[in-house]
Design a protein around this motif. Structure first.
Motif, PDB file in Angstrom:
ATOM      1  N   TRP A   1       3.400   7.773  -0.280  1.00 49.88           N
ATOM      2  CA  TRP A   1       4.732   7.224  -0.570  1.00 49.88           C
ATOM      3  C   TRP A   1       4.672   5.713  -0.766  1.00 49.88           C
ATOM      4  O   TRP A   1       5.279   5.163  -1.690  1.00 49.88           O
ATOM      5  CB  TRP A   1       5.685   7.575   0.582  1.00 49.88           C
ATOM      6  N   VAL A   2       3.916   5.032   0.100  1.00 49.97           N
ATOM      7  CA  VAL A   2       3.802   3.573  -0.009  1.00 49.97           C
ATOM      8  C   VAL A   2       3.084   3.177  -1.290  1.00 49.97           C
ATOM      9  O   VAL A   2       3.503   2.251  -1.998  1.00 49.97           O
ATOM     10  CB  VAL A   2       3.068   2.996   1.226  1.00 49.97           C
TER      11      VAL A   2
ATOM     12  N   GLY B   1       6.686  -7.165   1.438  1.00 53.64           N
ATOM     13  CA  GLY B   1       7.882  -7.647   0.761  1.00 53.64           C
ATOM     14  C   GLY B   1       8.846  -8.411   1.649  1.00 53.64           C
ATOM     15  O   GLY B   1       9.963  -8.706   1.253  1.00 53.64           O
TER      16      GLY B   1
ATOM     17  N   SER C   1       2.989   4.714  -4.017  1.00 49.99           N
ATOM     18  CA  SER C   1       3.830   4.967  -5.198  1.00 49.99           C
ATOM     19  C   SER C   1       4.800   3.824  -5.462  1.00 49.99           C
ATOM     20  O   SER C   1       5.323   3.678  -6.562  1.00 49.99           O
ATOM     21  CB  SER C   1       4.622   6.267  -5.016  1.00 49.99           C
ATOM     22  N   LYS C   2       5.047   2.975  -4.437  1.00 51.04           N
ATOM     23  CA  LYS C   2       5.914   1.810  -4.623  1.00 51.04           C
ATOM     24  C   LYS C   2       5.121   0.692  -5.286  1.00 51.04           C
ATOM     25  O   LYS C   2       3.937   0.500  -5.006  1.00 51.04           O
ATOM     26  CB  LYS C   2       6.442   1.313  -3.266  1.00 51.04           C
ATOM     27  N   LYS C   3       5.764  -0.055  -6.116  1.00 51.50           N
ATOM     28  CA  LYS C   3       5.080  -1.131  -6.834  1.00 51.50           C
ATOM     29  C   LYS C   3       4.759  -2.287  -5.886  1.00 51.50           C
ATOM     30  O   LYS C   3       5.618  -2.755  -5.153  1.00 51.50           O
ATOM     31  CB  LYS C   3       5.978  -1.638  -7.979  1.00 51.50           C
ATOM     32  N   GLN C   4       3.486  -2.717  -5.878  1.00 53.51           N
ATOM     33  CA  GLN C   4       3.068  -3.849  -5.046  1.00 53.51           C
ATOM     34  C   GLN C   4       2.247  -4.800  -5.911  1.00 53.51           C
ATOM     35  O   GLN C   4       1.032  -4.846  -5.828  1.00 53.51           O
ATOM     36  CB  GLN C   4       2.240  -3.383  -3.850  1.00 53.51           C
TER      37      GLN C   4
ATOM     38  N   TYR D   1       4.037   1.020   8.298  1.00 61.82           N
ATOM     39  CA  TYR D   1       4.719   2.315   8.396  1.00 61.82           C
ATOM     40  C   TYR D   1       3.837   3.378   9.063  1.00 61.82           C
ATOM     41  O   TYR D   1       4.336   4.218   9.820  1.00 61.82           O
ATOM     42  CB  TYR D   1       5.204   2.781   7.016  1.00 61.82           C
TER      43      TYR D   1
ATOM     44  N   LYS E   1       2.355  -2.738   3.773  1.00 60.15           N
ATOM     45  CA  LYS E   1       3.428  -1.747   3.915  1.00 60.15           C
ATOM     46  C   LYS E   1       2.861  -0.441   4.457  1.00 60.15           C
ATOM     47  O   LYS E   1       3.455   0.194   5.336  1.00 60.15           O
ATOM     48  CB  LYS E   1       4.122  -1.523   2.572  1.00 60.15           C
TER      49      LYS E   1
ATOM     50  N   ASP F   1       4.491  -8.602  -1.436  1.00 60.00           N
ATOM     51  CA  ASP F   1       4.552  -7.149  -1.248  1.00 60.00           C
ATOM     52  C   ASP F   1       3.318  -6.642  -0.515  1.00 60.00           C
ATOM     53  O   ASP F   1       3.413  -5.872   0.435  1.00 60.00           O
ATOM     54  CB  ASP F   1       4.644  -6.437  -2.613  1.00 60.00           C
ATOM     55  N   TYR F   2       2.144  -7.069  -0.983  1.00 62.90           N
ATOM     56  CA  TYR F   2       0.891  -6.502  -0.477  1.00 62.90           C
ATOM     57  C   TYR F   2       0.558  -6.981   0.934  1.00 62.90           C
ATOM     58  O   TYR F   2       0.120  -6.197   1.783  1.00 62.90           O
ATOM     59  CB  TYR F   2      -0.260  -6.845  -1.420  1.00 62.90           C
TER      60      TYR F   2
END
Length: 539
Positions: free
Chosen positions: A25-26, A41, A28-31, A179, A175, A36-37
């Protein structure tokens, strides 16, 4: 050791499936940028911040070392596990300055407060220290735990966990780390908590356990003349190490910096402080339970470091044993993931970006990923070296930290509280302090070959806690004297970065970032720390 059965393996498999789902899931998010990385974020809520702080701190060295301390008559080491009040200092004192400065790393904060020299010293030193202590010790302890739990050899267990953890850290960045650490914290608390309750029931309760091991065994406060843990030195040095670790070390502070604002970050540290009270009950007490059962002839283990896994495999029912095993794997993986990400952040932001300031964001992210891979490889290379370490793992860690913490703690504390401290004072103290720390470690290793009546032997032989306390005083005097004898720092340089230069607007913003609930929970944490200190007084 009782081997794991089918239900146990189902519990472990379920844990890894959920973990894989979070990572996918992580990813798949744009970083595409460094914020972000490396800092998720800067948009993380207080619950995840607190859980991440806790999971980063709790590693396999706690399972091997803290439970071993409980089983091996080293109860004074408990003081390092009741430093929830120091975690509160991060949120209430340090975090507003860090968030206000907009930094990614602690060395970057030193550059804003002082100059680039201090940043370079702390960046390079931190990376070396992480590889030599955090990564190597965690991998070694993890190999011991995994091989004992899963019935596989040490090398297979150690390498598999390093590669797996490195994989999701590289792909998902900060991220993925925060998580997955939230999940790992929950599993760890549930699993180890169940073992404590079942264990206390097995020994007939707290009072019955106390009678078996003797009340004096449960005393964390030794006399000032004690050769190993004199209480004044223990209290002072553990506080110095605590401020360094919880308030100035990239490994922990990076979690608080991911918060979306000061309010969420502070609440995250308060929640993390609450969770920090748990290791006493999750690891130390099970170690004492294991000792109690051994003294009664109901359990057998050779080394105190084996206490926790042996207790777990013999007391817990099928399925729950697998959950606790998953929790221990979680502890190992969360610590490794945290230090992998912190190392890559320090290298990318503090070294690579300084040398190549015009590097595009996407390339910086890729550089961070490559740095993580390199650190994973170095960690694997260190496994055979750490395999020779003695069983006193937790004490070893505290010794090393007692030598490296004083100069860094002195520079950060005085840098925030005293505007007159300047760049030269900070730089000289970091360099001299870290050289002195290295010298002390070398002297301690070779003291048996030195003249027992000589000065060098005396320096290498003095109690590590006593040395830490006096060393901190030396560093405070050094940074103060050098600063007062040299130029006054520019007020533009220290603006809003010390208590003496904070603006009225900043004070108002900070006051608006908390309410009575935050204060009440913080007071409750302080009360809980005092209560733990009282119940472990040998009476």
């Amino acid at each position: 050791m009782v081997p794991l059965d089918s239900l146990d393996w189902i519990a472990i498999a379920a844990y890894f499936l959920i973990l894989a789902g979070i990572v996918v899931w992580v990813i798949s998010k744009k970083q595409s940028n460094t914020e972000d990385y490396f800092l998720a974020g800067r948009n993380v809520g207080w619950f995840v911040v607190g859980a991440s702080i806790f999971a980063s701190n709790i590693g396999s060295e706690h399972v091997v070392g803290l439970a071993g301390a409980g089983a091996g008559d080293k109860l004074p080491m408990l003081i390092y596990e009741i430093q929830a009040w120091v975690v509160l200092i991060l949120g209430w004192v340090f975090l507003p300055f860090y968030k206000r400065s907009g930094v990614f790393t602690m060395p970057e904060f030193l550059e804003k407060r002082f100059d680039a020299r201090s940043r370079w010293v702390l960046s390079i030193f931190s990376i070396i220290a992480y590889v030599l202590t955090k990564i190597s010790v965690t991998i070694y302890a993890g190999g011991v735990v995994v091989s004992a739990l899963l019935g596989i050899d040490f090398w297979t267990g150690a390498i598999a966990t390093v590669v797996l953890t490195g994989l999701y850290t590289v792909l998902g960045g900060m991220k993925a780390v925060v998580y997955t650490e939230t999940l790992q914290a929950i599993i760890l608390v549930l699993g180890a908590g169940a073992l404590t309750f079942i264990g206390l029931d097995a020994v007939g309760g707290w009072e019955s356990m106390k009678e078996t091991v003797s009340p004096q065994y449960l005393n964390m406060w030794r006399p000032a003349t004690d050769p190993d843990f004199p209480w004044p030195s223990l209290l002072i040095t553990s506080t110095i190490v605590g401020v360094w670790y919880w308030c100035t070390d990239q490994y922990i502070v990076q979690r608080a910096l991911t918060a979306r604002n000061i309010k969420e970050g502070r609440r995250g540290t308060i929640f993390g402080a609450l969770l920090k009270l748990l290791p006493v009950f999750l690891f130390l007490i099970p170690g004492i339970i294991a000792l109690t059962l051994k003294m009664r002839g109901e359990l057998h283990w050779e080394n105190p470091d084996e206490a926790f896994p042996v207790l777990m495999s013999n007391l817990l029912p099928s399925g729950l044993r697998g959950l606790v095993a998953a929790g221990l794997l979680a502890a190992l993986m969360s610590s490794l993931a945290s230090v992998f990400n912190s190392c890559s952040t320090l290298f990318t932001v503090d070294i690579y970006k300084k040398l190549r300031p015009n590097t595009p964001e996407k390339q910086l992210v890729r550089t961070g990923q490559i740095a993580t891979v390199v650190i994973v490889i170095i960690g694997i290379i260190w496994i055979p070296i750490m395999a020779n370490i003695s069983g006193v793992l937790y004490e070893y860690l505290q010794k090393v930290q007692s030598y490296i913490a004083p100069p860094i703690t002195a520079v950060f504390l005085l840098g925030i509280f005293y505007k007159r401290i300047n760049a030269l004072g900070a730089f000289v103290t970091l360099v001299v302090g870290l050289i002195a720390a290295a010298a002390r470690i070398v002297l301690e290793l070779i003291k048996d070959d030195l003249n027992p009546n000589g000065f060098l032997f005396a320096v290498g032989d003095v109690n590590f806690l006593t040395f830490g306390a006096w060393f901190f005083l030396f560093c405070v005097l050094l940074v103060t004297i050098v600063s007062l004898l040299s130029s006054i720092p520019s007020m533009e340089k220290v603006k809003s970065l010390t208590f003496q230069t904070i603006t009225a607007e900043d004070k108002a913003d900070n006051k608006a970032s908390y309410n009575w609930k935050d204060i009440l929970v913080s007071v409750l944490v302080l009360g809980a720390v005092a209560w733990v200190m009282i119940i472990f007084n040998g009476r």
